[in-house]
Design a protein around this motif. Sequence first.
Motif, PDB file in Angstrom:
ATOM      1  N   GLU A 139       4.798 -11.971   8.156  1.00  0.00           N
ATOM      2  CA  GLU A 139       3.622 -11.673   8.972  1.00  0.00           C
ATOM      3  C   GLU A 139       3.612 -12.558  10.208  1.00  0.00           C
ATOM      4  OE1 GLU A 139       0.278 -10.314   5.680  1.00  0.00           O
ATOM      5  OE2 GLU A 139       0.553 -12.459   6.080  1.00  0.00           O
ATOM      6  N   LYS A 144      -0.225  -9.659  10.829  1.00  0.00           N
ATOM      7  CA  LYS A 144       0.365  -8.326  10.834  1.00  0.00           C
ATOM      8  C   LYS A 144       1.855  -8.417  10.515  1.00  0.00           C
ATOM      9  CE  LYS A 144      -2.885  -6.541  14.296  1.00  0.00           C
ATOM     10  NZ  LYS A 144      -3.013  -5.920  15.647  1.00  0.00           N
ATOM     11  N   LEU A 145       2.373  -7.408   9.828  1.00  0.00           N
ATOM     12  CA  LEU A 145       3.795  -7.391   9.510  1.00  0.00           C
ATOM     13  C   LEU A 145       4.617  -7.351  10.796  1.00  0.00           C
ATOM     14  CD1 LEU A 145       4.015  -4.910   6.494  1.00  0.00           C
ATOM     15  CD2 LEU A 145       4.061  -7.401   6.434  1.00  0.00           C
ATOM     16  N   LYS A 150       8.954  -3.820   9.438  1.00  0.00           N
ATOM     17  CA  LYS A 150       8.669  -2.378   9.411  1.00  0.00           C
ATOM     18  C   LYS A 150       9.952  -1.571   9.576  1.00  0.00           C
ATOM     19  CE  LYS A 150       3.905  -2.797  11.072  1.00  0.00           C
ATOM     20  NZ  LYS A 150       2.896  -2.305  12.061  1.00  0.00           N
ATOM     21  N   ALA A 175       0.388  -6.735   1.433  1.00  0.00           N
ATOM     22  CA  ALA A 175       0.523  -6.072   2.735  1.00  0.00           C
ATOM     23  C   ALA A 175       1.834  -5.304   2.823  1.00  0.00           C
ATOM     24  CB  ALA A 175       0.438  -7.113   3.862  1.00  0.00           C
ATOM     25  N   LYS A 178       1.680  -2.037   0.724  1.00  0.00           N
ATOM     26  CA  LYS A 178       0.859  -1.016   1.388  1.00  0.00           C
ATOM     27  C   LYS A 178       1.631  -0.355   2.525  1.00  0.00           C
ATOM     28  CE  LYS A 178      -3.694  -2.987   0.322  1.00  0.00           C
ATOM     29  NZ  LYS A 178      -4.906  -3.661   0.876  1.00  0.00           N
ATOM     30  N   GLU A 179       2.285  -1.168   3.358  1.00  0.00           N
ATOM     31  CA  GLU A 179       3.053  -0.610   4.479  1.00  0.00           C
ATOM     32  C   GLU A 179       4.242   0.199   3.979  1.00  0.00           C
ATOM     33  OE1 GLU A 179       4.166   0.260   8.396  1.00  0.00           O
ATOM     34  OE2 GLU A 179       2.298  -0.604   7.616  1.00  0.00           O
ATOM     35  N   ASP A 182       3.165   3.511   2.947  1.00  0.00           N
ATOM     36  CA  ASP A 182       2.769   4.319   4.108  1.00  0.00           C
ATOM     37  C   ASP A 182       3.975   4.946   4.806  1.00  0.00           C
ATOM     38  OD1 ASP A 182       0.086   3.871   3.696  1.00  0.00           O
ATOM     39  OD2 ASP A 182      -0.091   2.296   5.218  1.00  0.00           O
TER      40      ASP A 182
END
Length: 331
Positions: A139, A144-145, A150, A175, A178-179, A182
Amino acid sequence: MSTRTYGGPLVDMAGAVDLHCHPYPDLFPRLADDFDIVRAARDAGMKAIVLKCHHENTVSRAYLVQRVVPGIRVYGGIVLNYYVGGVNPAAVEASLRLGGKEVWMPTIDAGHHAKVHGGTGGYDAQSGGRSRAEGIWIEDADGKLRPEVKEVLELVAQYGAILGTSHLAPREIVALVKEARDVGVEKIVVTHPYFKVPNFDIDTLEEVARLGAMPEFGYCTVSPAWQYAAVEKIVHSIQRIGASRCLLVSDTGQRHNPLPSEALRIFAQTVFEKGIPEADVMKMIAQNPTDLLDIGSDTGPSEADLEWARSLVDDPCLSGSDNQATAASTS
């Protein structure tokens, strides 16, 4: 169960899969190398094994062992420590294109690991690499990642690989999961959740399991040398989360622990004797990891390839009978 019960039920390792073991070569001291660990797993009746190293990609190692040792599937992957450039999408893509099955987030170089252990590269009583004060955080300063994380998740989704959460902080793992969900990652493993890193609480672990991740409980966590959790805690967690969402692995290869195949057998037998039904034990050591590796659709090398590879260990300067004698003397 094994037909050789010797007076009581005995967990049968036929068809078992170990998603997490640590052979030599490695910068940590190890009990045995790739070949010895894979042969022992094969001889125990196991279906497959995944080789893990904190310091290098193991895909090429697995490929070589697979061509020499028949009767078991051998896989590798990549751990995103400093030794491969950290969270490095290029290294991940190469690993997956070459057949890698799992991508692990940073382990001994994770920021959380460094915070807990006082630096990267080692454990409480074991060092095996370069030590730095600051590790890798996935992060940024705003929580935020990072973009490269990502990108790695997108590659894992594209190749249908397994994502291992490793030694990240629990908040990072939540986190990350979850990403990952997604962007389409379907196979997520929470690495030894009760190890000193990440050291989950049961409520958070249950939360990430509901998100689609699978807790991977390892023998090393409960072993005499580490003792980070009691077996009863593992059993309670399995009962609460459900065996269909859990995995048992060895996480061994250390000199003070049994060989991975035996460590996994001991661990499976112990959780069975502590109250987990036989069918659930087999689900966690056979069915669940088989599904994650997608072994049914993986044909692997042909018998001709295996025969060719085995011929490479023969000394061309010896006659056929001398090679046979040499093989017999070393078996």
